[in-house]
Design an enzyme around this catalytic site. Structure first.
Site, short mmCIF file in Angstrom:
data_model
loop_
_atom_site.label_atom_id
_atom_site.label_comp_id
_atom_site.label_asym_id
_atom_site.label_seq_id
_atom_site.Cartn_x
_atom_site.Cartn_y
_atom_site.Cartn_z
N ILE A 134 34.71 41.61 39.33
CA ILE A 134 33.25 41.68 39.21
C ILE A 134 32.70 42.92 39.93
O ILE A 134 31.60 43.38 39.62
CB ILE A 134 32.62 40.38 39.78
N GLY A 157 42.82 41.51 54.26
CA GLY A 157 41.60 41.74 53.49
C GLY A 157 41.38 40.75 52.36
O GLY A 157 40.57 40.99 51.47
N HIS A 200 46.20 36.37 44.25
CA HIS A 200 45.86 37.24 43.11
C HIS A 200 46.39 38.64 43.31
O HIS A 200 46.45 39.13 44.45
CB HIS A 200 44.34 37.28 42.89
P1 5GP Z 1 40.43 39.95 47.75
O1 5GP Z 1 39.42 40.63 48.63
O2 5GP Z 1 40.52 38.47 48.05
O3 5GP Z 1 41.76 40.62 47.69
O4 5GP Z 1 39.88 40.11 46.27
C1 5GP Z 1 38.93 39.27 45.72
C2 5GP Z 1 38.33 40.00 44.56
O5 5GP Z 1 37.62 39.07 43.78
C3 5GP Z 1 37.35 41.11 44.94
O6 5GP Z 1 37.79 42.35 44.42
C4 5GP Z 1 36.03 40.66 44.31
O7 5GP Z 1 35.28 41.74 43.78
C5 5GP Z 1 36.49 39.71 43.24
N1 5GP Z 1 35.54 38.66 42.92
C6 5GP Z 1 34.84 37.89 43.82
N2 5GP Z 1 34.07 36.99 43.16
C7 5GP Z 1 34.30 37.20 41.83
C8 5GP Z 1 33.79 36.57 40.65
O8 5GP Z 1 32.97 35.63 40.68
N3 5GP Z 1 34.24 37.04 39.46
C9 5GP Z 1 35.14 38.08 39.38
N4 5GP Z 1 35.50 38.47 38.15
N5 5GP Z 1 35.65 38.68 40.47
C10 5GP Z 1 35.23 38.25 41.68
#
Ligand code: 5GP
Ligand code: ZN
Length: 113
Positions: free
Chosen positions: A30, A92, A99
């Site tokens: 997103i 992070g 994922h």
């Molecule tokens: P992390 O920081 O956990 O490695 O990555 C989480 C990712 O999820 C971030 O890049 C963030 O932009 C993405 N993200 C968070 N909420 C949403 C959402 O509701 N939809 C989508 N498509 N991505 C999301």
């Protein structure tokens, strides 16, 4: 269910799909950090790589091979790309459903912040 990515898998929260099979699902991030920024998640909830065990080896291998397949389909393989697996607070990780980030389409800096 209060896991954001499980809710995306259930269709409760909309996402832009990129790839889907019986084990995993990929969708556009997103808040993209590169021209291509895709998230690839297992359908089975695993909090993070910390919780993964040897029993998850096939699934983890499938995720990595699928990331490479998606990168090929998007023709990122010529210029290269980055696969990132943020793990835990210091890693992070903000969404606690394992994922892979697939980032490409520009030259990416290293080391990360
Ligand atoms: P992390 O920081 O956990 O490695 O990555 C989480 C990712 O999820 C971030 O890049 C963030 O932009 C993405 N993200 C968070 N909420 C949403 C959402 O509701 N939809 C989508 N498509 N991505 C999301
Ligand atoms: Zn989940």
């Amino acid at each position: 269910m209060n896991c954001l990515f499980c809710r995306i898998l259930q269709g409760e929260i909309p996402a832009k799909p990129v790839f889907s099979d019986e084990l995993c699902f990929a969708f556009a991030d997103i808040q993209p950090q590169a021209p291509t920024h895709i998230l690839l998640i297992p359908r089975r909830h695993i909090d993070s790589l910390v919780q993964a065990t040897a029993e998850d080896a096939d699934l983890l291998g499938h995720l990595l091979a699928t990331a490479a397949q998606i990168a090929r389909q998007l023709q990122l393989d010529h210029g290269g790309y980055r696969v990132v697996l943020n793990t835990g607070d210091d890693g992070g990780q903000t969404v606690h459903h394992l994922h892979l980030h697939l980032l490409g389409g520009r030259s990416l800096a290293w080391p990360p912040g």
